[in-house]
Design an enzyme around this catalytic site. Structure first.
Site, mmCIF file in Angstrom:
data_model
loop_
_atom_site.group_PDB
_atom_site.id
_atom_site.type_symbol
_atom_site.label_atom_id
_atom_site.label_comp_id
_atom_site.label_asym_id
_atom_site.label_seq_id
_atom_site.Cartn_x
_atom_site.Cartn_y
_atom_site.Cartn_z
ATOM 1 N N ASP A 145 0.841 -1.192 0.000
ATOM 2 C CA ASP A 145 0.000 0.000 0.000
ATOM 3 C C ASP A 145 0.875 1.241 0.000
ATOM 4 O O ASP A 145 1.777 1.372 0.839
ATOM 5 C CB ASP A 145 -0.909 -0.002 1.232
ATOM 6 N N LEU A 161 1.224 6.208 -10.718
ATOM 7 C CA LEU A 161 -0.149 6.009 -11.185
ATOM 8 C C LEU A 161 -1.130 5.799 -10.038
ATOM 9 O O LEU A 161 -2.345 5.819 -10.265
ATOM 10 C CB LEU A 161 -0.220 4.790 -12.116
ATOM 11 N N ALA A 170 -3.744 6.005 -7.292
ATOM 12 C CA ALA A 170 -4.725 7.018 -6.907
ATOM 13 C C ALA A 170 -6.091 6.385 -6.719
ATOM 14 O O ALA A 170 -6.410 5.369 -7.328
ATOM 15 C CB ALA A 170 -4.814 8.117 -7.958
ATOM 16 N N GLU A 171 -6.892 7.019 -5.871
ATOM 17 C CA GLU A 171 -8.327 6.767 -5.843
ATOM 18 C C GLU A 171 -8.957 7.734 -6.837
ATOM 19 O O GLU A 171 -8.641 8.929 -6.829
ATOM 20 C CB GLU A 171 -8.891 6.991 -4.443
ATOM 21 N N SER A 202 -5.010 14.493 -13.535
ATOM 22 C CA SER A 202 -6.349 14.394 -14.113
ATOM 23 C C SER A 202 -6.867 15.741 -14.577
ATOM 24 O O SER A 202 -6.553 16.789 -13.993
ATOM 25 C CB SER A 202 -7.304 13.818 -13.070
ATOM 26 N N TYR A 245 -12.197 14.551 -5.437
ATOM 27 C CA TYR A 245 -11.167 13.861 -6.197
ATOM 28 C C TYR A 245 -10.254 14.854 -6.907
ATOM 29 O O TYR A 245 -9.024 14.783 -6.811
ATOM 30 C CB TYR A 245 -11.814 12.925 -7.216
ATOM 31 N N LYS A 263 -6.165 15.568 -6.424
ATOM 32 C CA LYS A 263 -5.188 15.437 -7.507
ATOM 33 C C LYS A 263 -4.383 16.725 -7.682
ATOM 34 O O LYS A 263 -3.178 16.681 -7.968
ATOM 35 C CB LYS A 263 -5.888 15.060 -8.813
ATOM 36 N N ASN A 312 -10.553 11.622 -20.085
ATOM 37 C CA ASN A 312 -11.268 10.388 -19.724
ATOM 38 C C ASN A 312 -10.624 9.181 -20.408
ATOM 39 O O ASN A 312 -10.817 8.956 -21.602
ATOM 40 C CB ASN A 312 -12.743 10.498 -20.137
ATOM 41 N N ARG A 335 -17.129 15.120 -23.517
ATOM 42 C CA ARG A 335 -15.935 14.564 -22.893
ATOM 43 C C ARG A 335 -14.878 14.280 -23.955
ATOM 44 O O ARG A 335 -15.176 14.121 -25.138
ATOM 45 C CB ARG A 335 -16.264 13.267 -22.136
#
Length: 336
Positions: A42, A64, A66-67, A110, A166, A170, A195, A234
């Protein structure tokens, strides 16, 4: 991406907690290239970094972890902040603690950091930032901002203003990494992804992967439901293109301090994406529901000109090609 990393680097080590929201079992993912060493751990656990960095001196770190659930982050803010922010600080602390500073850290960020982004006034032509759509506005079905039109997102010109927990985590992740990296002499490269979709995406995660959800519904012969009025736009970028961008970021000349936007180079309405998927499966036409989700932005797409100049990268796949690749992969998966 792992086959490309194996071609460029002598040793590739991955650390992942194999979270059950993404992975149906704690077994090594079959899609992970055989030459990649997998460490199950973790990123928020300092002991995991101590164990890993005792025997690894990385040249490049591709971050990479991430939640990523926009809606989920509203109800599980602590979880998202812990993984995205504290998980990053634990990595950085571990690198210093073990005197294992890499040459470069590549962060997958993101487009959520932009929030609604910038819009242009129809009357004056000036850019402005409308901010988050409130519950009252959404409840009235007022989806767009009257008298204005959205513009492409670009790190060089668009000021970040996240409208989801979120997105906020980020942006914090970006700021923590870049402040730390410039202080200790590590090169930070931040890629702001639009996306991402495509083969290999988790089919059990209910919080991400709208196109894979659409495929499962259409495959079952159902009409795809469209939120708001179906005209949400998107930038759907295929994982193959994203993997190439990440690979380019590991070895490209020093790109400077500005994050780099990664997208497909085109914006599509949710309705258009759903129509392509429905046609592939010969499913009923999609239908508009008028529902909405807190924290979703109205329109989002990237200006990818900086990525072309700095990384020598450009997207290769259209949405039509990507949908075919995704649906073909989903059809090949075992039931359940």
């Amino acid at each position: 991406m792992s086959p490309g990393l194996l071609e460029r680097f002598d040793r590739v080590v991955a650390i992942d907690n194999l979270h059950p929201q993404i992975h149906p079992s704690a077994e090594r993912p079959t899609a992970l290239a055989a030459g990649v060493e997998l460490v199950v751990g973790d990123v928020t656990d300092p002991a995991a970094w101590d164990a890993l960095l005792a025997g690894v001196r990385p040249d490049v770190v591709v971050h990479l972890a991430a939640e990523t659930g926009t809606g989920q982050s509203l109800a599980e803010a602590t979880r998202h902040a812990h993984v995205n922010v504290v998980g990053t600080t634990q990595l950085l602390d571990g690198l210093l603690r073990h005197d294992a500073l890499p040459r470069r850290i590549v962060l997958s960020s993101s487009r959520a950091v932009y929030g609604e982004g910038a819009w242009r006034s129809d009357d004056t032509g000036e850019l402005f930032y409308p901010g988050q759509r409130t519950s009252e506005v959404l409840a009235r079905g007022q989806w767009d901002f009257p008298g204005a039109r959205p513009v492409a997102m670009s790190a060089a010109t668009t000021t970040p203003a996240p409208v989801s927990v979120y997105g906020a985590t980020k942006l914090a992740q970006e700021n923590v990494l870049t402040a730390w990296a410039h202080s200790v002499g590590v090169e930070p490269v931040v890629l702001r992804l639009q996306n991402v979709y495509g083969p290999g995406q988790s089919l059990i995660n209910p919080y991400t992967g709208i196109l894979s959800l659409f495929c499962r519904l259409a495959k079952a012969g159902q009409s795809i439901p469209l939120y708001e009025d179906g005209e949400v736009r998107r930038d759907f970028v295929l994982i193959d293109d994203v993997a190439r961008a990440l690979l380019a970021a590991t070895t490209a000349p020093v790109p400077g301090r500005t994050p780099i936007d990664i997208g497909s180079g085109e914006d599509q309405t949710i309705a258009r994406a759903a129509e392509l998927i429905a046609a592939h499966y010969e499913a009923p036409a999609p239908h508009v529901t008028g529902q909405y989700r807190q924290g979703d932005v109205r329109h989002a797409w990237a200006d990818v000109t900086v990525a072309a100049r700095v990384l020598g990268w450009a997207p290769e796949f259209s949405l039509e090609e990507g949908v075919t690749r995704l649906a073909t992969w989903i059809d090949a998966q075992r039931p359940g």
